[in-house]
Design an enzyme around this catalytic site. Sequence first.
Site, mmCIF file in Angstrom:
data_model
loop_
_atom_site.group_PDB
_atom_site.id
_atom_site.type_symbol
_atom_site.label_atom_id
_atom_site.label_comp_id
_atom_site.label_asym_id
_atom_site.label_seq_id
_atom_site.Cartn_x
_atom_site.Cartn_y
_atom_site.Cartn_z
ATOM 1 N N THR A 144 1.123 -1.224 -0.140
ATOM 2 C CA THR A 144 -0.045 0.160 -0.102
ATOM 3 C C THR A 144 1.381 1.711 0.128
ATOM 4 O O THR A 144 1.873 0.919 0.982
ATOM 5 C CB THR A 144 -0.991 -0.062 1.655
ATOM 6 O OG1 THR A 144 -1.665 -1.766 1.310
ATOM 7 C CG2 THR A 144 -1.826 1.436 1.122
ATOM 8 N N LYS A 219 -7.190 1.924 -2.685
ATOM 9 C CA LYS A 219 -6.796 1.038 -1.646
ATOM 10 C C LYS A 219 -6.937 2.141 -0.382
ATOM 11 O O LYS A 219 -7.320 2.036 0.491
ATOM 12 C CB LYS A 219 -5.379 0.810 -1.242
ATOM 13 C CG LYS A 219 -4.825 0.417 -0.551
ATOM 14 C CD LYS A 219 -5.891 -0.992 0.329
ATOM 15 C CE LYS A 219 -4.559 -1.117 1.393
ATOM 16 N NZ LYS A 219 -5.955 -2.313 2.076
ATOM 17 N N LYS A 287 0.075 4.995 8.198
ATOM 18 C CA LYS A 287 0.698 5.559 7.130
ATOM 19 C C LYS A 287 -0.576 5.754 6.137
ATOM 20 O O LYS A 287 -0.369 6.937 4.928
ATOM 21 C CB LYS A 287 1.847 4.123 6.821
ATOM 22 C CG LYS A 287 2.725 4.591 6.117
ATOM 23 C CD LYS A 287 1.453 3.281 4.369
ATOM 24 C CE LYS A 287 1.681 1.796 4.969
ATOM 25 N NZ LYS A 287 1.313 1.124 4.078
HETATM 26 N N1 LIG Z 1 -1.860 -6.103 7.194
HETATM 27 C C1 LIG Z 1 -1.939 -6.158 7.193
HETATM 28 O O1 LIG Z 1 -3.750 -6.850 7.435
HETATM 29 C C2 LIG Z 1 -2.197 -5.743 5.870
HETATM 30 C C3 LIG Z 1 -1.324 -4.322 5.245
HETATM 31 N N2 LIG Z 1 -1.272 -4.150 4.471
HETATM 32 C C4 LIG Z 1 -0.334 -3.857 3.306
HETATM 33 O O2 LIG Z 1 0.732 -4.590 2.591
HETATM 34 C C5 LIG Z 1 1.939 -3.767 2.842
HETATM 35 C C6 LIG Z 1 2.754 -4.882 4.031
HETATM 36 O O3 LIG Z 1 1.928 -5.608 4.829
HETATM 37 P P1 LIG Z 1 2.400 -5.631 6.261
HETATM 38 O O4 LIG Z 1 2.555 -7.428 6.136
HETATM 39 O O5 LIG Z 1 1.008 -6.051 7.254
HETATM 40 O O6 LIG Z 1 3.748 -5.846 6.962
HETATM 41 P P2 LIG Z 1 4.917 -5.753 7.832
HETATM 42 O O7 LIG Z 1 5.312 -4.881 8.895
HETATM 43 O O8 LIG Z 1 4.488 -7.279 8.737
HETATM 44 O O9 LIG Z 1 6.312 -6.088 6.515
HETATM 45 C C7 LIG Z 1 6.729 -5.578 6.180
HETATM 46 C C8 LIG Z 1 7.151 -5.877 4.947
HETATM 47 O O10 LIG Z 1 8.695 -4.792 4.554
HETATM 48 C C9 LIG Z 1 9.474 -5.219 4.826
HETATM 49 N N3 LIG Z 1 10.176 -3.550 4.677
HETATM 50 C C10 LIG Z 1 9.841 -2.674 5.713
HETATM 51 N N4 LIG Z 1 10.974 -1.859 5.863
HETATM 52 C C11 LIG Z 1 12.060 -2.211 4.652
HETATM 53 C C12 LIG Z 1 13.112 -1.599 3.711
HETATM 54 N N5 LIG Z 1 13.710 -0.455 4.149
HETATM 55 N N6 LIG Z 1 13.943 -2.270 2.734
HETATM 56 C C13 LIG Z 1 13.382 -3.568 2.961
HETATM 57 N N7 LIG Z 1 12.062 -4.236 3.327
HETATM 58 C C14 LIG Z 1 11.739 -3.216 4.431
HETATM 59 C C15 LIG Z 1 9.772 -5.640 5.990
HETATM 60 O O11 LIG Z 1 10.962 -6.194 5.707
HETATM 61 P P3 LIG Z 1 11.731 -6.869 7.355
HETATM 62 O O12 LIG Z 1 11.304 -8.694 7.721
HETATM 63 O O13 LIG Z 1 13.183 -7.101 7.294
HETATM 64 O O14 LIG Z 1 11.308 -5.855 8.171
HETATM 65 C C16 LIG Z 1 8.898 -6.760 5.419
HETATM 66 O O15 LIG Z 1 9.210 -7.792 4.983
HETATM 67 C C17 LIG Z 1 1.938 -2.893 3.557
HETATM 68 O O16 LIG Z 1 1.770 -1.766 2.666
HETATM 69 C C18 LIG Z 1 0.517 -2.543 4.658
HETATM 70 O O17 LIG Z 1 0.373 -1.146 5.174
HETATM 71 C C19 LIG Z 1 -2.596 -4.068 3.147
HETATM 72 C C20 LIG Z 1 -3.481 -5.383 3.544
HETATM 73 C C21 LIG Z 1 -3.201 -5.322 4.700
HETATM 74 O O1 LIG Z 2 -5.357 -2.543 4.903
HETATM 75 C C1 LIG Z 2 -5.258 -3.128 5.741
HETATM 76 C C2 LIG Z 2 -6.504 -3.654 6.005
HETATM 77 O O2 LIG Z 2 -7.163 -4.779 5.924
HETATM 78 O O3 LIG Z 2 -7.216 -3.607 4.275
#
Ligand SMILES: NC(=O)C1=CN([C@@H]2O[C@H](COP(=O)(O)OP(=O)(O)OC[C@H]3O[C@@H](n4cnc5c(N)ncnc54)[C@H](OP(=O)(O)O)[C@@H]3O)[C@@H](O)[C@H]2O)C=CC1
Ligand SMILES: O=CC(=O)O
Length: 339
Positions: A144, A219, A287
């Site tokens: 996102t 989104k 965010k």
């Molecule tokens: N959780 C949810 O319910 C939902 C989330 N989203 C969106 O999906 C995306 C991921 O969410 P989610 O999986 O929950 O988040 P997490 O925080 O669990 O995972 C984030 C990921 O991004 C990586 N990351 C963060 N910073 C960096 C960097 N500087 N360089 C490289 N890799 C990086 C992390 O790596 P590392 O493991 O090393 O930290 C990890 O793999 C976000 O944009 C979120 O808004 C969308 C729908 C639902």
């Molecule tokens: O981005 C979060 C979700 O639940 O969708």
Amino acid sequence: MAMCSTFYPRLSTHLNCKSFSLFPVKHRFFVSIKAFSSQTFAPKADDLPASIGFLGLGIMGNPMAQNLIKAGCDVTVWNRTKSKCEPLISLGAKYKSSPEEVAASCDVTFAMLADPESAADVACGKYGAAKGMGPGKGYVDVSTVDGETSKLICKHIRATGAHFLEAPVSGSKKPAEDGQLIFLTAGDSVLYEKAAPLLDIMGKSRFYLGEVGNGAAMKLVVNMVMGSMMASFAEGLVLSEKVGLDPSVLVEVISQGAISAPMYAVKGPSMVKSSYPTAFPLKHQQKDLRLALGLAESVSQPIPIAAATNELYKVAKSHGLSDQDFSAVIEALRVKLQQ
Ligand SMILES: NC(=O)C1=CN([C@@H]2O[C@H](COP(=O)(O)OP(=O)(O)OC[C@H]3O[C@@H](n4cnc5c(N)ncnc54)[C@H](OP(=O)(O)O)[C@@H]3O)[C@@H](O)[C@H]2O)C=CC1
Ligand SMILES: O=CC(=O)O
């Protein structure tokens, strides 16, 4: 490539950005069609891209990549923190040590990163995916992010001759585990068609919204509404407590009326117990509100409810709740009450 028997064919909605008013109708139509588990809609194994890359194995990326592996896809993974790759490697995934190497070895590479900064860095940075892209390949960013970041990534990917699709998802940890995500896609339609069988493994529906930026915008609007709904629900729970009502009864009353929502039913009982097991981290919800405010600013659209909601999530972050579930926003109201 082997196709797992759990592969579940689905019909897409393929609409342009001028057709917003048709979405509910099309979506209901889609849902009714989905009930027919017909092989008619199943893509042939030959239709699937031969090798899939997956970058970013957090709360969402891990189960999404798992579902691809379980469906029989040839998946190569990378994550900044390497240890998060281990469970996927034990399921049969290959590992490469940079986004560049993953992209170089795969037909279609997915990225599920935290925020605009990490999404741009993983795609366009020194050992970023763009370095490994080229004609015939595709990059699907399911993070996102805001439209500007998506367009920047698109520019870098297309400059290599590859195709780009933005495809942020609606649906949280459980829908990701269950392959029930909703994909909000935009970009190169040829890649949309190529990636469709993969989106159908990970999700229950997909929308094609036209030009890059439209998927990100959709989104952000959805998550703006979700963040405000959660904040309003939290206010209701705290107020009910304060006036001596049982908040569990409020959850039940809401569940029976016109404002019932799956989110309230799922999160309400644990919020009453001040428990916030993380599905959607609060920092990501804040965010998304921040990015939605930027989107609204770009078209001079007032969104006062979202602006106030954003402030509440900022307060929650300042109280150390960033990594809790976004339902922990209620604690920002509890703290205020104690002051
Ligand atoms: N959780 C949810 O319910 C939902 C989330 N989203 C969106 O999906 C995306 C991921 O969410 P989610 O999986 O929950 O988040 P997490 O925080 O669990 O995972 C984030 C990921 O991004 C990586 N990351 C963060 N910073 C960096 C960097 N500087 N360089 C490289 N890799 C990086 C992390 O790596 P590392 O493991 O090393 O930290 C990890 O793999 C976000 O944009 C979120 O808004 C969308 C729908 C639902
Ligand atoms: O981005 C979060 C979700 O639940 O969708």
